[in-house]
Design a protein around this motif. Structure first.
Motif, mmCIF file in Angstrom:
data_model
loop_
_atom_site.group_PDB
_atom_site.id
_atom_site.type_symbol
_atom_site.label_atom_id
_atom_site.label_comp_id
_atom_site.label_asym_id
_atom_site.label_seq_id
_atom_site.Cartn_x
_atom_site.Cartn_y
_atom_site.Cartn_z
ATOM 1 N N THR A 85 0.831 -1.204 0.000
ATOM 2 C CA THR A 85 0.000 0.000 0.000
ATOM 3 C C THR A 85 0.867 1.256 0.000
ATOM 4 O O THR A 85 0.608 2.214 -0.729
ATOM 5 N N ALA A 86 1.918 1.255 0.816
ATOM 6 C CA ALA A 86 2.807 2.417 0.887
ATOM 7 C C ALA A 86 3.542 2.650 -0.426
ATOM 8 O O ALA A 86 3.790 3.795 -0.816
ATOM 9 N N LEU A 87 3.879 1.565 -1.127
ATOM 10 C CA LEU A 87 4.523 1.718 -2.437
ATOM 11 C C LEU A 87 3.641 2.516 -3.389
ATOM 12 O O LEU A 87 4.129 3.336 -4.165
ATOM 13 N N GLY A 88 2.341 2.264 -3.331
ATOM 14 C CA GLY A 88 1.423 2.923 -4.251
ATOM 15 C C GLY A 88 0.986 4.299 -3.820
ATOM 16 O O GLY A 88 0.836 5.189 -4.649
ATOM 17 N N THR A 89 0.778 4.497 -2.509
ATOM 18 C CA THR A 89 0.272 5.793 -2.047
ATOM 19 C C THR A 89 1.383 6.800 -1.820
ATOM 20 O O THR A 89 1.144 8.004 -1.845
ATOM 21 N N GLN A 90 2.619 6.333 -1.564
ATOM 22 C CA GLN A 90 3.749 7.194 -1.237
ATOM 23 C C GLN A 90 3.443 8.074 -0.025
ATOM 24 O O GLN A 90 3.953 9.188 0.092
ATOM 25 N N SER A 91 2.624 7.573 0.875
ATOM 26 C CA SER A 91 2.240 8.353 2.047
ATOM 27 C C SER A 91 2.098 7.438 3.252
ATOM 28 O O SER A 91 1.300 6.508 3.242
ATOM 29 N N SER A 92 2.884 7.717 4.303
ATOM 30 C CA SER A 92 2.779 6.940 5.538
ATOM 31 C C SER A 92 1.390 7.097 6.149
ATOM 32 O O SER A 92 0.791 6.124 6.634
ATOM 33 N N ALA A 93 0.895 8.316 6.149
ATOM 34 C CA ALA A 93 -0.415 8.566 6.752
ATOM 35 C C ALA A 93 -1.522 7.851 5.994
ATOM 36 O O ALA A 93 -2.453 7.306 6.598
ATOM 37 N N ALA A 94 -1.432 7.824 4.666
ATOM 38 C CA ALA A 94 -2.469 7.168 3.868
ATOM 39 C C ALA A 94 -2.474 5.659 4.071
ATOM 40 O O ALA A 94 -3.476 4.994 3.795
ATOM 41 N N THR A 95 -1.379 5.123 4.565
ATOM 42 C CA THR A 95 -1.261 3.670 4.764
ATOM 43 C C THR A 95 -1.743 3.242 6.144
ATOM 44 O O THR A 95 -1.801 2.045 6.440
ATOM 45 N N ILE A 96 -2.094 4.188 7.004
ATOM 46 C CA ILE A 96 -2.493 3.862 8.378
ATOM 47 C C ILE A 96 -3.590 2.799 8.448
ATOM 48 O O ILE A 96 -3.470 1.846 9.230
ATOM 49 N N PRO A 97 -4.672 2.896 7.667
ATOM 50 C CA PRO A 97 -5.738 1.889 7.790
ATOM 51 C C PRO A 97 -5.244 0.465 7.555
ATOM 52 O O PRO A 97 -5.578 -0.450 8.298
ATOM 53 N N VAL A 98 -4.446 0.274 6.512
ATOM 54 C CA VAL A 98 -3.922 -1.061 6.213
ATOM 55 C C VAL A 98 -2.895 -1.473 7.262
ATOM 56 O O VAL A 98 -2.835 -2.638 7.670
ATOM 57 N N ASN A 99 -2.076 -0.532 7.706
ATOM 58 C CA ASN A 99 -1.039 -0.851 8.688
ATOM 59 C C ASN A 99 -1.649 -1.279 10.023
ATOM 60 O O ASN A 99 -1.054 -2.074 10.755
ATOM 61 N N THR A 158 11.704 9.852 -7.248
ATOM 62 C CA THR A 158 11.651 8.586 -7.965
ATOM 63 C C THR A 158 11.792 7.390 -7.029
ATOM 64 O O THR A 158 11.463 6.256 -7.407
ATOM 65 N N GLN A 159 12.281 7.618 -5.816
ATOM 66 C CA GLN A 159 12.474 6.516 -4.863
ATOM 67 C C GLN A 159 11.612 6.679 -3.613
ATOM 68 O O GLN A 159 11.728 5.896 -2.667
ATOM 69 N N ASP A 160 10.748 7.676 -3.618
ATOM 70 C CA ASP A 160 9.987 8.020 -2.414
ATOM 71 C C ASP A 160 9.097 6.882 -1.936
ATOM 72 O O ASP A 160 8.966 6.639 -0.737
ATOM 73 N N SER A 161 8.492 6.158 -2.864
ATOM 74 C CA SER A 161 7.546 5.119 -2.466
ATOM 75 C C SER A 161 8.225 4.010 -1.659
ATOM 76 O O SER A 161 7.652 3.480 -0.702
ATOM 77 N N PHE A 162 9.473 3.683 -2.017
ATOM 78 C CA PHE A 162 10.180 2.628 -1.292
ATOM 79 C C PHE A 162 10.589 3.098 0.102
ATOM 80 O O PHE A 162 10.575 2.317 1.061
ATOM 81 N N GLY A 163 10.947 4.375 0.220
ATOM 82 C CA GLY A 163 11.257 4.923 1.533
ATOM 83 C C GLY A 163 10.034 4.935 2.432
ATOM 84 O O GLY A 163 10.115 4.611 3.626
#
Length: 399
Positions: free
Chosen positions: A248-262, A369-374
Motif C-alpha cells: 500500500t505504501a509503495l502505491g500511495t507514497q504516504s505513511s499517513a495514507a497507509t495507516i488503515p492497512v497498517n 523517484t524513490q519516495d515510495s520505497f522509503g
C-alpha cells in the motif's frame, strides 16, 4: 459456495500494473481522467488523515490505564533513534559505493522529468480541519488527560464521545478509504509513467536505485528481527504480515495514507487494539527511517557528482534536524523532501543549498523517484516498533 474475494495485496499489484500500462500506452486525455479521479480521492484522504490521527491516537492513549506517559516517551525515543541510525548507516554505505557509478549526465536526464506531471481536469478545495502536527499534539493532550483523569477528575462523557467519533472514522476507512486505495495507486503510477519518472531512474541510475532499495529492505529485516527477539515472535511471520502495508505504501507514497492497512497488519502481529491504535498513527508521523535513508543517500550522491564536500560530521546534524522537522511531512507524496529543502544547506553549503537552485531541484527529482520505497520502509518500521511497545506494555507496565 461462497465466492472468494480478491485480497488487498493482489488489488494493489493490479493497480500498479494498470497504472504503468495506462501511462505507457493510452493517450494523455484518458490518463488525465485517471489522475483526476485519483486527485479527488487524495484530497478527501488528506481531509480524513488528521481526523484519523485524533481519533486513533487519542483512544489508543486513553485506553492505556497505566503507563500512558511512559509508553509515549518510549515510542518517540524508538522512532527517533531508528531514524537517526538509519540515516547514519545510509551515508556510510552511499559514501562507499556511489563514487563508482555516479555521473552528472545521468542526473540531468532525471531532473528533466521533474516538471512533467499530468494535470487534473479539475480539483476540489477541501481544507483539512487540522494539519498533521496539530492533530498529533491535540491527540496527545486529549489522550493523556483522558487516561489520567477519567473516572477520577472528570466523567466519561468526553471519552464516550471520542469512542463514537473513532467508530465513525473507522467506518469511513473500511467503507471508503481502503476500497478506493487501488484507484489512488493506479493514478499515481499512471502519472509517474506518463511523465517519464517510472522508467527514468531504472534506465539511468538503476545501481543507485538498487542500493537504496537494498538498504530499505535490510533496515526492515533488522527492525523485525529486533522486534521478534524482544517479543519472542518469528520475524519471518512478522515480515509476511507486513506485506499489505508495504505494498500500500509503495502505491500511495504516504505513511499517513497507509495507516488503515497498517493497523490491520499490526492486528495480525498480535499487537493489542489500544497499543496499535496509539503507535501506528503516531509513528506514521514521527518515524522516518526509510525517508531518511533515501534523503541521506540522495544528498550524498548529489555531493559526489558536484564535487561538494561531505562528511559524517556534516551529515549527523542534518539527520538530527530532519528527524524533528519531518514530523509534519507524511501526509502527501514527496512531503519529506519538501520539508528537507530548507535544511539542505547544512550538507550542500549556503550557495549550492539554495532551495530554488538547480542542485536542490536535482535532489528533489532523484528523491521523488524513490519516495515510495522509503515510505514503505517507514510504515514497516512502524509496526516493528508497535510489536516492541506492545511487549514492553504487556511485560513490564501493565502488570
Amino acid at each position: 459456495m461462497e465466492k472468494k474475494k480478491l485480497g488487498l495485496v493482489p488489488k494493489l499489484i493490479i493497480a500498479i500494473i494498470l497504472g504503468i500500462l495506462i501511462g505507457q500506452f493510452l493517450p494523455e486525455g484518458f490518463c488525465r481522467v485517471i489522475v483526476t479521479a485519483s486527485g479527488l480521492f487524495s484530497t478527501f484522504l488528506k481531509f480524513i488523515i488528521p481526523l484519523m490521527i485524533v481519533a486513533y491516537v487519542t483512544m489508543g492513549i486513553a485506553d492505556l490505564s497505566q503507563g500512558a506517559g511512559r509508553l509515549l516517551i518510549i515510542t518517540v525515543c524508538l522512532a527517533y533513534g531508528s531514524t537517526l541510525i538509519a540515516g547514519s548507516c545510509s551515508y556510510l554505505v552511499a559514501e562507499s559505493l556511489f563514487p563508482s557509478f555516479m555521473s552528472p549526465e545521468a542526473m540531468e536526464q532525471i531532473a528533466a522529468t521533474a516538471d512533467n506531471s499530468l494535470s487534473s481536469y479539475f480539483s476540489i478545495q477541501l481544507q483539512p480541519l487540522l494539519d498533521t502536527l496539530s492533530a498529533v499534539a491535540l491527540a496527545f493532550v486529549l489522550g493523556l488527560c483522558l487516561s489520567n483523569m477519567r473516572g477520577r477528575e472528570i466523567g466519561n462523557s468526553l471519552y464516550n464521545g471520542m469512542k463514537d467519533f473513532s467508530g465513525i472514522i473507522d467506518k469511513v476507512l473500511h467503507t471508503v478509504i481502503i476500497p478506493l486505495l487501488p484507484l489512488y495507486i493506479c493514478g499515481t503510477f499512471t502519472d509517474m509513467t506518463k511523465s517519464g519518472k517510472t522508467f527514468a531512474i531504472l534506465s539511468i541510475l538503476w545501481k543507485v536505485f538498487l542500493v537504496v532499495i537494498a538498504m530499505h529492505l535490510i533496515c526492515i529485516v533488522i527492525q523485525f528481527v529486533i522486534a521478534g527477539t524482544v517479543s519472542k515472535k518469528n520475524p519471518l511471520i512478522l515480515i509476511k504480515n507486513q506485506i499489505p502495508g508495504y505494498t500500500t505504501a509503495l502505491g500511495t507514497q504516504s505513511s499517513a495514507a497507509t495507516i488503515p492497512v497498517n493497523l490491520e497488519c499490526a492486528k495480525n502481529d498480535g499487537v493489542s487494539e489500544q497499543i496499535r491504535n496509539f503507535v501506528v498513527p503516531l509513528c506514521a508521523n514521527i518515524h522516518m527511517a526509510g525517508s531518511m535513508i533515501t534523503i541521506t543517500a540522495c544528498a550524498t550522491a548529489v555531493c559526489l557528482m558536484n564535487q561538494l564536500p561531505i562528511s559524517l560530521a556534516t551529515v549527523i546534524p542534518f539527520i538530527m534536524t530532519l528527524g524533528i522537522a519531518m514530523v509534519a511531512s507524511p501526509g502527501a507524496p514527496g512531503g519529506s523532501i519538501m520539508t528537507a529543502l530548507p535544511f539542505l544547506y547544512m550538507v550542500f553549503g549556503a550557495e549550492a543549498g539554495d532551495p530554488n537552485g538547480p542542485i536542490c531541484a536535482i535532489m528533489v527529482a532523484l528523491y521523488i523517484t524513490q519516495d515510495s520505497f522509503g515510505t514503505a520502509c517507514n510504515v514497516s518500521g512502524d509496526n516493528a516498533i508497535g510489536v516492541i511497545v506492545n511487549t514492553i506494555y504487556e511485560k513490564w507496565i501493565k502488570k
